[in-house]
Design a protein around this motif. Structure first.
Motif, PDB file in Angstrom:
ATOM      1  N   VAL A  39       0.975  -1.187   0.033  1.00  0.00           N
ATOM      2  CA  VAL A  39      -0.086  -0.127  -0.090  1.00  0.00           C
ATOM      3  C   VAL A  39       0.807   1.414   0.327  1.00  0.00           C
ATOM      4  N   ILE A  40       0.458   2.181  -0.757  1.00  0.00           N
ATOM      5  CA  ILE A  40       1.127   3.751  -0.774  1.00  0.00           C
ATOM      6  C   ILE A  40      -0.263   4.577  -0.589  1.00  0.00           C
ATOM      7  N   GLY A  41      -0.098   5.360   0.474  1.00  0.00           N
ATOM      8  CA  GLY A  41      -1.186   6.259   0.683  1.00  0.00           C
ATOM      9  C   GLY A  41      -0.660   7.458   1.143  1.00  0.00           C
ATOM     10  N   GLU A  42      -1.558   8.566   0.684  1.00  0.00           N
ATOM     11  CA  GLU A  42      -1.122   9.900   1.296  1.00  0.00           C
ATOM     12  C   GLU A  42      -0.941  10.245   2.584  1.00  0.00           C
ATOM     13  N   GLU A  43      -1.730   9.548   3.442  1.00  0.00           N
ATOM     14  CA  GLU A  43      -1.850   9.908   4.974  1.00  0.00           C
ATOM     15  C   GLU A  43      -0.848   8.979   5.657  1.00  0.00           C
ATOM     16  N   TYR A  44      -0.639   7.724   5.373  1.00  0.00           N
ATOM     17  CA  TYR A  44      -0.001   6.829   6.046  1.00  0.00           C
ATOM     18  C   TYR A  44       1.285   6.040   5.446  1.00  0.00           C
ATOM     19  N   GLY A  45       1.582   6.732   4.295  1.00  0.00           N
ATOM     20  CA  GLY A  45       2.902   6.196   3.687  1.00  0.00           C
ATOM     21  C   GLY A  45       2.999   4.926   2.945  1.00  0.00           C
ATOM     22  N   GLU A  46       4.319   4.390   2.930  1.00  0.00           N
ATOM     23  CA  GLU A  46       4.252   3.093   2.258  1.00  0.00           C
ATOM     24  C   GLU A  46       4.600   1.925   3.189  1.00  0.00           C
ATOM     25  N   ASP A  47       3.823   1.032   2.533  1.00  0.00           N
ATOM     26  CA  ASP A  47       3.860  -0.498   3.278  1.00  0.00           C
ATOM     27  C   ASP A  47       4.086  -1.646   2.332  1.00  0.00           C
ATOM     28  N   ARG A  48       5.374  -2.165   1.970  1.00  0.00           N
ATOM     29  CA  ARG A  48       5.595  -3.183   0.905  1.00  0.00           C
ATOM     30  C   ARG A  48       5.423  -2.528  -0.352  1.00  0.00           C
ATOM     31  N   PRO A  49       6.010  -1.435  -0.549  1.00  0.00           N
ATOM     32  CA  PRO A  49       5.764  -0.721  -2.192  1.00  0.00           C
ATOM     33  C   PRO A  49       6.345  -1.306  -3.236  1.00  0.00           C
ATOM     34  N   ASP A  50       7.286  -2.403  -3.045  1.00  0.00           N
ATOM     35  CA  ASP A  50       7.742  -3.486  -3.928  1.00  0.00           C
ATOM     36  C   ASP A  50       7.053  -4.660  -3.870  1.00  0.00           C
ATOM     37  N   ALA A  51       5.856  -4.842  -3.545  1.00  0.00           N
ATOM     38  CA  ALA A  51       4.974  -6.084  -3.666  1.00  0.00           C
ATOM     39  C   ALA A  51       4.428  -6.208  -5.140  1.00  0.00           C
ATOM     40  N   GLU A  52       4.088  -7.361  -5.372  1.00  0.00           N
ATOM     41  CA  GLU A  52       3.552  -7.538  -6.890  1.00  0.00           C
ATOM     42  C   GLU A  52       2.378  -6.872  -6.967  1.00  0.00           C
ATOM     43  N   PHE A  53       1.427  -6.710  -5.879  1.00  0.00           N
ATOM     44  CA  PHE A  53       0.179  -5.931  -6.114  1.00  0.00           C
ATOM     45  C   PHE A  53       0.450  -4.712  -5.209  1.00  0.00           C
ATOM     46  N   VAL A  54       0.157  -3.385  -5.660  1.00  0.00           N
ATOM     47  CA  VAL A  54       0.472  -2.491  -4.594  1.00  0.00           C
ATOM     48  C   VAL A  54      -0.760  -1.549  -4.796  1.00  0.00           C
ATOM     49  N   TRP A  55      -1.399  -1.205  -3.588  1.00  0.00           N
ATOM     50  CA  TRP A  55      -2.469  -0.233  -4.217  1.00  0.00           C
ATOM     51  C   TRP A  55      -1.911   1.296  -3.468  1.00  0.00           C
ATOM     52  N   VAL A  56      -2.638   2.174  -4.560  1.00  0.00           N
ATOM     53  CA  VAL A  56      -2.204   3.654  -4.293  1.00  0.00           C
ATOM     54  C   VAL A  56      -3.370   4.336  -3.979  1.00  0.00           C
ATOM     55  N   LEU A  57      -3.218   5.035  -2.916  1.00  0.00           N
ATOM     56  CA  LEU A  57      -4.393   5.558  -2.256  1.00  0.00           C
ATOM     57  C   LEU A  57      -4.670   7.280  -1.967  1.00  0.00           C
TER      58      LEU A  57
END
Length: 278
Positions: free
Chosen positions: A80-98
């Motif tokens: 997950v990459i999000g505006e409010e809470y930053g990055e969590d496993r940004p190099d994963a196969e699937f990444v949600w951008v919020l």
């Protein structure tokens, strides 16, 4: 590797669940006490800087938290990459951008032009995106399978419209005075002078209107990944184009962006925009 149709359909349905979870967190605070905070306070930025007033509310944070919780429960291996809470496993196969509330300035002003942006990368490439406006009851969703609008119990396929000439185009940007530097503003003004009509302050809702075939072009600069990635599959699924100001694909870091429903109209605008491309 191209994402197969079956998992894409499952993820598409999940995006609807994410939009509903986000809406449940946001709507009770719209036009209510939303706990405003200025993230730009204390940064000593010029008053005309876009980041000088950088509002965030309880609704922004609550919505992103709700989306992240659902992702963690359903797809714990996803990043997950999000505006409010930053990055969590940004190099994963699937990444949600919020971006839980794109258009927070509209939100705190009581205007229903804010949206929730949810994008999904597969192996670094945007493959699925949604723009949701829960107050008006709209979710725009797009992928390689096409784009559609879900609204108040109905569903319809959506498509960009033809607009071969910039002189016939309805264009938009958020705030040319705050979002563009001097050279960028000059390029915008040149495109604006040629276009039929320009609208300001619509944020990502204008992206959805291009996908719906109601507007023709959106020009922005200074964007982050969460401002961009949900729009790419939606616009492309509707037959449109997303590029930077050079006419090249948008990178993962955002920056300058042009959304257009018609390649011919885009090519005319790029004549001016390329001179201020970064």
């Amino acid at each position: 590797m191209t994402l197969a149709a079956a998992p894409l359909a499952q993820l598409d349905a999940f995006v609807i669940d994410l939009n509903r979870a986000s809406a449940a967190a946001i709507l009770p605070l719209f036009r209510a006490d939303h706990g405003l905070e200025d993230k730009g306070a204390g940064k000593n930025l010029p008053r005309d800087s876009h980041a000088a007033f950088d509002p965030v509310t309880e609704a922004d944070r609550g919505a992103e938290a709700a989306i992240r919780k659902l992702i963690a429960e359903r797809y714990p291996e996803h990043g997950v990459i999000g505006e409010e809470y930053g990055e969590d496993r940004p190099d994963a196969e699937f990444v949600w951008v919020l971006d839980p509330i794109d258009g927070t300035r509209a939100f705190i002003s009581g205007l229903p032009l804010w949206t929730t942006l949810i994008g999904l990368r597969h192996q670094g490439r945007p493959v699925l995106g949604s723009i949701g406006q829960p107050y008006t009851g709209e979710i725009f969703i797009g992928s390689a399978a096409g784009s559609r609008l879900l609204s108040r119990g109905s569903e319809q396929a959506i498509r960009v419209r033809e607009c071969p000439r910039l002189t016939d185009a309805i264009i938009a940007t958020t705030d040319p005075d705050a979002c563009f530097d001097g050279a960028e503003r000059g390029a915008w003004l040149q495109v604006r002078a040629a276009a039929k009509l320009a609208r300001l302050g619509c944020d990502a809702y204008a992206y959805a209107m291009v996908a719906l075939g109601k507007m023709d072009m959106v020009i922005e600069a200074g964007l982050k990944a969460w401002d961009v990635e949900a729009a790419i599959p939606l616009i492309e699924g509707a037959g449109g184009i997303v590029t930077d100001w050079r006419g090249e694909p948008i990178g993962q870091d955002g920056g300058q962006m042009v959304i257009s429903g018609d390649r011919r109209c885009l090519d005319e605008a790029l004549v001016a925009l390329r001179r201020s491309a970064k």
